[in-house]
Design an enzyme around this catalytic site. Structure first.
Site, short mmCIF file in Angstrom:
data_model
loop_
_atom_site.label_atom_id
_atom_site.label_comp_id
_atom_site.label_asym_id
_atom_site.label_seq_id
_atom_site.Cartn_x
_atom_site.Cartn_y
_atom_site.Cartn_z
N ALA A 317 45.50 40.28 28.76
CA ALA A 317 46.19 41.55 28.48
C ALA A 317 47.53 41.31 27.79
O ALA A 317 48.31 40.48 28.22
CB ALA A 317 46.42 42.29 29.79
N PHE A 318 47.75 42.07 26.70
CA PHE A 318 49.08 42.17 26.09
C PHE A 318 49.64 43.49 26.61
O PHE A 318 49.46 44.54 26.00
CB PHE A 318 48.98 42.22 24.56
CG PHE A 318 48.45 40.97 23.90
CD1 PHE A 318 47.11 40.63 23.97
CD2 PHE A 318 49.30 40.15 23.18
CE1 PHE A 318 46.63 39.49 23.34
CE2 PHE A 318 48.83 39.01 22.54
CZ PHE A 318 47.49 38.67 22.63
N ASP A 319 50.28 43.43 27.76
CA ASP A 319 50.60 44.70 28.43
C ASP A 319 51.60 45.56 27.64
O ASP A 319 51.58 46.78 27.78
CB ASP A 319 51.10 44.44 29.85
CG ASP A 319 49.95 43.95 30.73
OD1 ASP A 319 48.99 44.71 30.93
OD2 ASP A 319 49.99 42.80 31.19
N GLY A 321 52.07 45.30 24.04
CA GLY A 321 51.50 45.65 22.73
C GLY A 321 50.21 46.45 22.81
O GLY A 321 49.82 47.10 21.85
N GLY A 326 56.85 50.95 28.22
CA GLY A 326 57.53 52.23 28.46
C GLY A 326 56.54 53.28 28.92
O GLY A 326 56.78 54.02 29.88
N ASN A 404 46.46 46.91 37.64
CA ASN A 404 46.55 46.30 38.98
C ASN A 404 47.94 45.76 39.29
O ASN A 404 48.39 45.80 40.43
CB ASN A 404 45.52 45.17 39.11
CG ASN A 404 45.59 44.17 37.97
OD1 ASN A 404 45.48 44.55 36.81
ND2 ASN A 404 45.77 42.90 38.27
N TYR A 405 48.64 45.24 38.27
CA TYR A 405 49.93 44.58 38.50
C TYR A 405 51.11 45.52 38.35
O TYR A 405 51.07 46.44 37.54
CB TYR A 405 50.14 43.46 37.47
CG TYR A 405 49.78 42.08 37.98
CD1 TYR A 405 50.55 41.47 38.96
CD2 TYR A 405 48.69 41.39 37.47
CE1 TYR A 405 50.22 40.21 39.42
CE2 TYR A 405 48.36 40.12 37.92
CZ TYR A 405 49.14 39.54 38.91
OH TYR A 405 48.84 38.30 39.36
N HIS A 456 45.48 32.57 36.05
CA HIS A 456 46.00 33.27 34.87
C HIS A 456 47.46 32.92 34.68
O HIS A 456 48.08 32.28 35.52
CB HIS A 456 45.81 34.78 35.02
CG HIS A 456 46.50 35.35 36.22
ND1 HIS A 456 45.97 35.27 37.49
CD2 HIS A 456 47.69 35.96 36.36
CE1 HIS A 456 46.80 35.84 38.35
NE2 HIS A 456 47.85 36.25 37.70
N HIS A 624 49.83 31.23 37.18
CA HIS A 624 49.58 31.78 38.52
C HIS A 624 48.20 31.33 39.02
O HIS A 624 47.18 31.77 38.50
CB HIS A 624 49.65 33.32 38.44
CG HIS A 624 49.60 34.00 39.77
ND1 HIS A 624 49.78 35.36 39.90
CD2 HIS A 624 49.40 33.54 41.04
CE1 HIS A 624 49.67 35.69 41.18
NE2 HIS A 624 49.44 34.61 41.88
N1 ABN Z 1 46.64 44.65 32.60
C1 ABN Z 1 45.83 45.33 31.70
C2 ABN Z 1 46.01 46.82 31.74
C3 ABN Z 1 47.27 47.36 31.67
C4 ABN Z 1 47.42 48.72 31.70
C5 ABN Z 1 46.34 49.54 31.82
C6 ABN Z 1 45.08 48.98 31.89
C7 ABN Z 1 44.93 47.63 31.85
CU CU Z 2 49.63 36.76 38.43
#
Ligand code: ABN
Ligand code: CU
Length: 702
Positions: A317-319, A321, A326, A404-405, A456, A624
């Site tokens: 995931a490019f969280d 981009g 935001g 999830n994070y 990851h 991690h």
């Molecule tokens: N970590 C990937 C992700 C972020 C935001 C929404 C869906 C998926």
């Molecule tokens: Cu992690």
């Protein structure tokens, strides 16, 4: 508009603050105005507003305005819009001049996929629950047909899948099951992965593994009160309240979006993608207002997962981009996310329909005790001669939820001129089902029965545009090296010599460098024309960053190609207006062929970066390997880096901070070594002093 968005906006679509600085984020009414201009220009098109954000003015214009805000022209208020036309792939990229009330640029960009917004993500679950092929797979996995409403998914962009390319906006649905709507789904992943077309709202394929892993029969793991009650005997009763009291209020001052605190002054911006952006950071050095940074922000991140089996290679995931740091930001709660006396800024965005909505309390600004700022005691009089100053720190923070994070971002300003970035990871591990008796083969950890949390990394790209005592700066790398002459030689007889070695970067190619813990490697952003009178060295801010994991996916891998910024710890490029995103402007569904962003800007590596306006791109983060302690919800794990003044001041810049305790040698002698202090606070008290209870103390927690 999604349910979530309508909930947020219905009670917050309020009057908007006025704009006082060219870098202020768009207000809700400016978003509305820009959208109306576009809609009016294209009345026959069915348009979806993916991004409506401030097009930041040219740096030269902003600096001219800052230098003389009353006489220099206020830069044009320009809006950048990324617009999706229904049924048409690619995007329309528009610039809208709000002052003139017109579109100044409108162009079609093909072969790109725009960011996924909340509107895009939220609709997937409903569709997959009604798709017969998905239902069939759920049943095969062991979910009864009547339980399909208990099936959930985290929709991720597909990343890149060579079978589908970029022309359709695709999401991969990571599937889960909840036995009860309050349960955490992450203890019950399903083994297949539907592919969803974001524009046609249909499932176009399902990735089904050759080896099936049925739904785990283990009880759901959870972290709510009921679970704690049933499994752990309830909450621990040993935690006493700790209250923060600031009886005289805060020591920062806010004007518009500019903050002044302990000699620092800067602008707090925010956008859909980077979240917090800090600009025009200056330090008032006893009347000399010295520039430090033009702009600092988190520009990108990538979270590559390490299980090589299809389709897990797509999990990187490019969280920022792909989803926007935001866009995903939380509305923060007083006394929970931050404690003490708080000032908040809201954030305004556009939904797909072009309707503005506001996330209340998106940015938290507050102070915290910063421990001991400095201390010294003299052993000669039994430590009676003592000076101790306690510090206070200013924290500008946001928290965003990336499915999830949770990522908690803290920009921290210290009284000694240090700027710190701390990021804490919490939330929930991404999980996959582990079959009974199956081995993780080392690519993950069984964190709970039947739950495989894959290895990851969390790698961030920090964008720093230094302005150390002026625009023209250079970057050098600093390594601790052993003095070369051998032990026994005249110059280094005892072999103990060591010294710093500075390597000045002249070109973008030379600046591509990696962290080296064995040499305590750091990087200095210097002003070569500003030499410290004592050290003879240039004024600098030093990047001290020790959590600098190398990208684990191999050279030539999909992640390596897509996330070129993550190949090295430091890159330096000449400053170019609006060159913000090191993995490219449009990140979803890029193949990395060619790599976008940073590698394009660096080109053949010959561009000059010496004594000019430069941008330093720093990759940092952790690898991690999950453990059961990270589950079912992860205790926040911090990672941090510092930007430290070195050879910038002539002495400790915090000497004028009032000490909490001070006793001179002559004072101690005349007081007979009595424990004398002018300034110790009267709120602190002895833990087990029965004569002083909470009620009797001056603590103002009541
Ligand atoms: N970590 C990937 C992700 C972020 C935001 C929404 C869906 C998926
Ligand atoms: Cu992690």
């Amino acid at each position: 508009m999604s349910e979530r968005l309508s909930q947020i906006s219905s009670h917050t679509r309020a009057a908007v603050d006025s704009v006082s600085n060219p870098l202020d984020p768009l207000t809700a009414s400016e978003i509305k105005a820009a959208v109306n201009i576009v809609k009016k220009a294209y009345p026959d098109k069915s348009l979806g507003f993916n991004v409506v954000t401030l097009a930041e003015p040219k740096k030269s214009e902003v600096l001219a305005w800052i230098a003389s805000p009353t006489s220099a022209p206020l830069p044009t208020r320009e809006v950048e819009a990324v617009v999706i036309e229904t049924g048409v792939s690619g995007v329309w990229e528009g610039l809208v001049d709000l002052d003139a009330g017109k579109i100044t640029s409108w162009k079609k960009v093909d072969d790109v996929a725009p960011i996924l917004t909340a509107d895009d993500l939220i609709k997937v679950e409903k569709v997959i629950r009604t798709d017969e092929r998905v239902i069939e797979q759920c049943v095969i996995s062991g979910v009864p047909r009547e339980d399909i409403h208990k099936v959930y998914c985290d929709p991720w962009t597909i990343g890149y899948d060579e079978r589908f390319g970029t022309s359709r906006r695709l999401q991969q649905a990571l599937m889960y099951y909840r036995s009860d709507e309050d349960d955490s789904q992450y203890s019950h992943p399903l083994d297949f992965c539907p592919i969803y077309d974001t524009e046609t709202n249909e499932v176009i394929a399902i990735d089904i593994p050759t080896i099936r892993r049925p739904l785990s029969k283990a009880k759901h793991a959870n972290f709510h009160s009921k679970y704690v009650e049933e499994n752990l005997g309830g909450y621990r009763k040993t935690v006493k309240p700790i209250n923060v009291t600031q009886p005289e209020g805060v020591s920062f001052k806010i004007t518009g979006r500019e903050i002044e605190w302990q000699n620092f002054k800067f602008h707090i911006g925010f956008n859909y993608r980077e979240g917090i952006v800090l600009s025009n950071i200056t330090y008032d050095d006893h009347g000399d207002v010295r520039p430090l940074f033009y702009r600092i922000s988190l520009a990108e991140m990538v979270v590559p997962y390490g299980n090589p089996d299809h389709p897990h290679q797509r999990k990187h995931a490019f969280d920022l981009g792909e989803y926007g740091g935001g866009y995903m930001t939380n509305s923060l709660a007083l006394g929970c996310d931050c404690k003490g006396v708080i000032h908040y800024f809201d954030a305004a965005f556009s939904d797909r329909a072009g309707e503005p909505y506001v996330i209340k309390n998106a940015i938290c600004i507050h102070e915290e005790d910063d421990g001991v700022l400095y201390k010294h005691s003299d052993f000669r009089d039994g430590y009676a001669t003592t000076i101790l100053a306690r510090g206070v720190k200013l924290i500008i923070s946001q928290i965003f939820t990336a499915a999830n994070y949770e990522y908690m971002v803290y920009w921290i300003f210290h009284m000694d001129g240090t700027i710190q970035l701390e990021i804490k990871l919490t939330g929930i591990l991404n999980t996959y089902v582990l079959g009974e008796g199956e081995s993780t083969r080392g690519f993950g950890t069984q964190v709970y029965p039947g739950v495989n949390a894959h290895n990851h990394q969390h790698l961030f790209s920090l964008r720093l545009n230094p302005m150390i005592d002026g625009v023209n700066n250079s970057v050098q790398m600093s390594d601790a090296v052993r003095y070369a002459p051998p032990v026994g030689s005249k110059e280094n007889f005892y072999g103990n010599g060591f010294l710093p070695k500075a390597t000045l970067f002249k070109t973008t190619g030379e600046a591509i460098t990696d962290y080296d813990g064995s040499t305590s490697r750091t990087w200095d952003m210097i002003n070569p024309s500003k030499i410290n009178a004592y050290s003879g060295k240039p004024a600098s801010y030093k990047l001290v960053s020790r959590e600098s994991a190398p990208l684990m996916p191999k050279e030539g891998s999909l992640v390596w190609k897509r996330a070129s910024f993550a190949r090295h710890t430091v890159h330096v490029t000449p400053y170019v207006d609006r060159q913000f995103y090191p993995a490219g402007q449009y990140v979803p569904q890029t193949s990395g062929e060619p790599s976008r962003g940073l590698t394009e800007w660096i080109g053949d590596g010959t561009a000059n970066i010496e004594n000019t306006d430069v941008v330093l791109w720093h990759t940092f983060g952790i690898t991690h390997f999950p453990a059961p302690e990270d589950f079912p919800i992860m205790p926040a794990e911090p990672m941090t880096l510092l930007l430290r003044p070195r050879n910038f001041f002539l002495q400790n810049p915090a000497l004028d901070v009032p000490p909490s305790y001070i006793q001179t040698t002559s004072g101690a002698r005349s007081a007979g070594n009595a424990n004398v202090s002018s300034l110790t606070d009267n709120i602190s008290r002895l833990a087990f002093d029965e004569t002083k209870t909470d009620e009797k103390s001056s603590c103002c927690s009541k």
